[in-house]
Design an enzyme around this catalytic site. Structure first.
Site, PDB file in Angstrom:
ATOM      1  N   PRO A 115     -67.910   9.501   6.527  1.00  0.00           N
ATOM      2  CG  PRO A 115     -67.045   9.046   8.611  1.00  0.00           C
ATOM      3  CD  PRO A 115     -68.163   8.733   7.731  1.00  0.00           C
ATOM      4  CD  GLU A 116     -65.542  11.007   0.227  1.00  0.00           C
ATOM      5  OE1 GLU A 116     -64.465  11.041  -0.389  1.00  0.00           O
ATOM      6  OE2 GLU A 116     -66.627  11.259  -0.300  1.00  0.00           O
TER       7      GLU A 116
END
Length: 270
Positions: free
Chosen positions: A2-3
Site C-alpha cells: 500500500p502507498e
DNA sequence: CGCTGACCCTGACGGC
DNA sequence: TGCCGTCAGGGTCAGC
C-alpha cells in the site's frame, strides 16, 4: 504494498463497519511484526468503542476514549472486513472482533507492518518526525524547494522521504517524476523552484486521482471492501522498464536507486 | 546533519 | 521437477 491511496482506500473501506462499534476481542495469532505486537494490546483495546479512524501518511489510527491503535500495513499488509465465522488463512495474523459480529482481519505475509498502542495525547516517535500530508494546503512546491536546498541525494529519494512529505511511495514517485519531466537521479538541490511547483502539483493531482480510483492494484492488494483498485492501468513508467515511453516512444530505462527499482524516460526526463 | 547500504520477511518468478 | 538468485508497494537503523 500500500502507498497512501491504498491506505486511504482501506480506511474508507473498513470505516462503515467499525465506527461506533465496540471491540469484543483481539486475536493475535502471530505477534512477530515489524515490532512485536504489545502483549497488553488486547487489554487496552477490548471493550473500547471505535470513535474514528484517522490516517497519517501510511499509518492508520483507530481512535478510542482509552487511546489509539496505530496500524501500518508495511509492504504486504491488508486489513479486511470478514464475517466472524470465517476461518483464518495463512498469514492472517490478527483479528479485531467487533460486537456486531464483523471482524477486521489483518493479513501480512512479509510482516513488515505493525500494531501498536498510543495513550491519549501521546505523540509516537513514528509519527512525530513526519512531514506534511501531500494533499494538505501546507504542502506545495515551495515546501519541496525550501527543504531541498543543498541536498545532494537524488530527487526521487528526496520525495520518498517521509520527513519531507508523507505518502509518496515507489510507484507514485516514479509516475510523478515522469509527469514532471524530472530525471529521478537529479540531485534534489539542483531542481529549480519552477520545476518543484510542477512536481508538487503533480504529487497532489496523482495521489488525488489514485485515491478516487481506489488505489493501484498490484499483485494482491485489495481495499477494505475486497474490491481491487483500478489505477494500475494508468501507470506511465512503473513496471514498464524496457517498454516504450507513452509520450515519445523512447525505450524506458530501468535503474536501481536507493535499492528501489526506478523507471524513467531519458528523453522526457532531465 | 545528510547520505548510503544492510536489514526485517515471505513468496513469486525466471534461468538452469 | 527442483534449486538458486533476484525482486517486491514499507520503513528503521548503524556507520561514515
Amino acid at each position: 504494498m500500500p502507498e497512501l491511496p491504498e491506505v486511504e482506500t482501506t480506511r474508507r473501506g473498513v470505516a462503515p463497519w467499525c465506527l461506533g462499534e465496540v471491540v469484543e476481542a483481539l486475536v493475535v495469532r502471530e505477534p512477530r511484526l515489524r515490532w512485536p505486537v504489545p502483549p497488553r494490546l488486547g487489554q487496552q483495546l477490548v471493550g473500547q468503542r471505535i470513535e474514528a479512524i484517522d490516517r497519517r501518511g501510511k499509518y492508520l489510527l483507530f481512535r478510542t476514549a482509552a487511546g489509539s491503535l496505530l496500524v501500518h500495513l508495511g509492504m504486504s499488509g491488508s486489513l479486511r472486513v470478514v464475517d466472524a465465522g470465517q476461518l483464518p488463512g495463512r498469514h492472517d495474523h490478527i483479528d479485531i472482533r467487533l460486537q456486531s459480529g464483523a471482524c477486521l482481519r489483518y493479513h501480512d505475509p512479509r510482516r513488515f507492518g505493525c500494531f501498536l498502542w498510543l495513550e491519549p495525547g501521546e505523540l509516537h516517535p513514528l509519527l512525530s518526525q513526519l512531514g506534511p500530508e501531500p494533499l494538505a494546503a501546507e504542502f506545495d512546491g515551495d515546501h519541496l524547494f525550501r527543504l531541498s536546498r543543498g541536498r545532494t541525494s537524488a530527487v526521487k529519494s528526496f520525495i520518498m522521504d517521509a520527513k519531507v512529505v508523507v505518502g509518496v511511495g515507489n510507484i507514485y514517485a516514479n509516475e510523478v517524476l515522469f509527469l514532471s519531466g524530472i530525471h529521478p537521479r537529479r540531485a534534489a538541490g539542483r531542481v529549480s523552484q519552477a520545476r518543484y511547483q510542477i512536481l508538487g502539483n503533480n504529487i497532489k493531482q496523482v495521489l488525488t486521482s489514485a485515491v478516487e480510483q481506489g488505489g493501484t492494484t498490484l499483485r494482491d492488494f485489495v481495499g477494505g471492501d475486497g474490491k481491487p483498485g483500478y489505477f494500475a492501468q494508468r501507470l506511465y513508467v512503473y513496471g514498464r522498464g524496457g517498454e516504450d515511453c507513452k509520450a515519445c516512444g523512447s525505450r524506458l530505462r530501468e535503474i536501481r536507486l536507493g535499492q528501489r527499482t526506478t523507471v524513467f524516460c531519458v528523453t522526457c526526463q532531465r
